[in-house]
Design a protein around this motif. Structure first.
Motif, short mmCIF file in Angstrom:
data_model
loop_
_atom_site.label_atom_id
_atom_site.label_comp_id
_atom_site.label_asym_id
_atom_site.label_seq_id
_atom_site.Cartn_x
_atom_site.Cartn_y
_atom_site.Cartn_z
N GLY A 107 -8.87 -3.65 8.76
CA GLY A 107 -7.54 -3.70 8.18
C GLY A 107 -7.56 -3.86 6.67
N SER A 108 -8.41 -4.79 6.19
CA SER A 108 -8.39 -5.12 4.75
C SER A 108 -9.17 -4.11 3.92
CB SER A 108 -8.95 -6.53 4.54
OG SER A 108 -10.30 -6.60 4.95
N ASN A 109 -10.38 -3.80 4.32
CA ASN A 109 -11.23 -2.90 3.53
C ASN A 109 -11.24 -1.48 4.05
OD1 ASN A 109 -12.32 -5.79 3.28
ND2 ASN A 109 -13.30 -4.76 1.55
N GLY A 110 -10.49 -1.25 5.14
CA GLY A 110 -10.35 0.10 5.67
C GLY A 110 -8.98 0.67 5.36
N ILE A 111 -7.98 0.27 6.15
CA ILE A 111 -6.65 0.84 6.00
C ILE A 111 -6.05 0.54 4.62
CG2 ILE A 111 -4.32 0.93 6.94
CD1 ILE A 111 -5.39 0.11 9.62
N ASN A 112 -6.25 -0.69 4.14
CA ASN A 112 -5.68 -1.05 2.84
C ASN A 112 -6.21 -0.17 1.72
OD1 ASN A 112 -4.28 -2.67 0.85
ND2 ASN A 112 -6.25 -3.60 0.40
N VAL A 113 -7.52 0.06 1.70
CA VAL A 113 -8.12 0.92 0.67
C VAL A 113 -7.73 2.37 0.90
CG1 VAL A 113 -10.29 1.69 -0.39
CG2 VAL A 113 -10.03 -0.69 0.34
N ALA A 114 -7.64 2.78 2.17
CA ALA A 114 -7.20 4.14 2.49
C ALA A 114 -5.79 4.38 1.97
CB ALA A 114 -7.23 4.36 4.00
N HIS A 115 -4.97 3.36 2.02
CA HIS A 115 -3.60 3.46 1.49
C HIS A 115 -3.62 3.79 0.00
CE1 HIS A 115 -0.33 1.27 -0.70
NE2 HIS A 115 0.40 2.04 0.06
N GLU A 116 -4.48 3.11 -0.74
CA GLU A 116 -4.58 3.37 -2.19
C GLU A 116 -5.12 4.77 -2.46
OE1 GLU A 116 -4.69 2.98 -6.33
OE2 GLU A 116 -3.70 1.69 -4.89
N LEU A 117 -6.19 5.15 -1.77
CA LEU A 117 -6.80 6.47 -1.99
C LEU A 117 -5.91 7.60 -1.50
CD1 LEU A 117 -10.50 5.67 -1.01
CD2 LEU A 117 -9.59 6.05 -3.31
N GLY A 118 -5.09 7.33 -0.51
CA GLY A 118 -4.20 8.36 0.03
C GLY A 118 -3.13 8.80 -0.95
N HIS A 119 -2.88 7.99 -1.97
CA HIS A 119 -1.90 8.34 -2.99
C HIS A 119 -2.53 9.06 -4.18
CE1 HIS A 119 1.79 6.49 -1.52
NE2 HIS A 119 1.08 5.46 -1.11
N ARG A 120 -3.86 9.19 -4.17
CA ARG A 120 -4.54 9.83 -5.30
C ARG A 120 -4.39 11.34 -5.23
NH1 ARG A 120 -8.26 6.25 -7.75
NH2 ARG A 120 -7.36 4.15 -7.56
N LYS A 121 -4.58 12.00 -6.37
CA LYS A 121 -4.42 13.45 -6.44
C LYS A 121 -5.73 14.21 -6.19
CE LYS A 121 -0.49 13.25 -9.62
NZ LYS A 121 0.05 13.63 -10.96
N LYS A 122 -6.86 13.57 -6.47
CA LYS A 122 -8.15 14.23 -6.28
C LYS A 122 -8.46 14.37 -4.79
CE LYS A 122 -9.96 12.50 -10.66
NZ LYS A 122 -10.90 11.57 -11.31
N ARG A 123 -8.91 15.56 -4.42
CA ARG A 123 -9.12 15.85 -3.00
C ARG A 123 -10.18 14.94 -2.37
NH1 ARG A 123 -11.33 21.44 -0.20
NH2 ARG A 123 -10.71 20.90 1.93
N TYR A 124 -11.28 14.69 -3.10
CA TYR A 124 -12.35 13.90 -2.50
C TYR A 124 -11.90 12.45 -2.28
CZ TYR A 124 -13.46 11.89 -7.13
OH TYR A 124 -13.40 11.22 -8.33
N GLU A 125 -10.98 11.96 -3.11
CA GLU A 125 -10.47 10.61 -2.90
C GLU A 125 -9.61 10.55 -1.66
OE1 GLU A 125 -10.19 8.41 -7.16
OE2 GLU A 125 -8.72 10.01 -6.87
N ARG A 126 -8.82 11.58 -1.44
CA ARG A 126 -7.98 11.62 -0.26
C ARG A 126 -8.83 11.76 1.01
NH1 ARG A 126 -2.60 13.02 -1.76
NH2 ARG A 126 -2.23 14.36 0.04
#
Length: 342
Positions: A107-126
């Motif tokens: 929850g903390s280091n998975g979904i939470n970080v995925a939430h931040e990266l999911g808003h990024r514009k770079k494809r590899y981050e998403r």
């Protein structure tokens, strides 16, 4: 470098899983007892960065690499835990403790970080964000959160917004089922607009389903039935932690329905903010959620405090604990909700 504290949860969690026995439960004490105590003692931090400071922080790639490293940490934690479960003779209470510890990491280091990266514009981050969602069985979050929640937040159309006087347990059912169904509706609309076939590589929800099934089959094939049980259960704990955070982030807040039939624009007043420093650091500034919804493209290291935002009386970990006791939660939070929103 203060964000290195975000790794304290997987470090403590892995130590707990390694020790087994009653120690397998210590991560719960660390997250929901020790951190709340420290947050109560430490002063609040309302400060914001100057434009010059924000520019420097955006150029500093260390902030990005601190996020990327969570992919290795998460999957390393999974492999370590699954190996322990597969090779050790564990009692039921130890398995439960391991499931809870692993679930908190997801929850903390998975979904939470995925939430931040999911808003990024770079494809590899998403892509990294999507990888972090797989072990929690929540890849659909990538679509629904970005194309649904951020548009409909604090309205009846958003399953991730908790209503006034709605209990956490009722909200879990609403959000878990509602976001999944809404993700398929959003994908269907995208397919129609872009004329994408159901089996197209661009149909994310179809391939998310295949990936999730493949992940579970792989657990059984490589580690066995016991590990499959642990993997499924830990993923459920992970996404219920996410939904608990969703609950406290928007509880009771509503956007006005305008004469045109549309809802007012999302502003700083439609999410609860928290300036409790330890929660801010460990959750990569997720607690400054008001600014995140106000300007969703802002990266975590420059999120700001808006004094006009509704303020949580406690940090996220403490608020999560309170939300498990609905009468106590209502008595503390209901009086803080603006009258016009009730």
């Amino acid at each position: 470098m203060k964000y290195l504290w975000a790794y304290s949860i997987p470090v403590v969690g892995i130590l707990c899983i390694f020790q087994q026995g009653l120690w397998s439960y210590f991560l719960l004490v660390f997250v929901f007892v020790l951190i709340p105590i420290l947050e109560y003692i430490l002063p609040l931090d309302h400060s914001n960065y100057s434009d010059e400071e924000k520019g420097k922080r955006l150029k500093n790639k260390l902030f990005d690499w601190l996020l990327y490293l969570n992919v290795l940490i998460l999957y390393g934690s999974l492999f370590f835990t699954f190996t322990i479960v597969q090779t050790k003779s564990l009692q039921l209470y130890e398995l439960i403790g391991i499931v809870l510890s692993l679930g908190i990491i997801l929850g903390s280091n998975g979904i939470n970080v995925a939430h931040e990266l999911g808003h990024r514009k770079k494809r590899y981050e998403r892509i990294l964000g999507k990888l972090l969602l797989i072990p929690s069985h929540y890849t659909h979050f990538f679509i629904e959160h970005n194309h649904g929640h951020h548009l409909d937040v604090s309205t009846p159309d958003d399953p991730s917004t908790a209503k006034y006087n709605q209990s956490l347990y009722s909200f879990w059912w609403q959000s878990v089922s509602g976001t999944y169904l809404k993700a398929w509706k959003i994908q269907k609309r995208i397919n129609e607009i872009d004329t994408i076939s159901f089996f197209s590589p661009k149909n994310d929800m179809f391939w998310f389903t295949i990936i999730q099934i493949t992940y579970l089959i792989s657990l059984y094939a490589f580690f066995g039935l016991k590990v499959l049980f642990v993997g499924i259960s830990a993923g459920i704990v992970g996404f219920l932690l996410l939904e608990t955070i969703n609950y406290i982030e928007h509880y009771g807040l509503k956007r006005k329905n305008l004469p045109s039939g549309r809802y007012e624009r999302v502003s700083e007043k439609h999410s609860w903010n928290s300036n409790h420093i330890l929660g801010r650091i460990i959750l990569y500034e997720l607690t400054r959620h008001s600014d995140h919804h106000y300007k969703s493209t802002k990266e975590y290291q420059i999120l700001e405090c808006h004094e006009e935002s509704p303020q949580l009386p406690f940090g996220y970990p403490t608020s999560m604990v309170l939300s498990f006791i609905p009468p106590l939660w209502y008595s503390i939070m209901n009086k803080r909700i603006p009258e016009e929103m009730k």
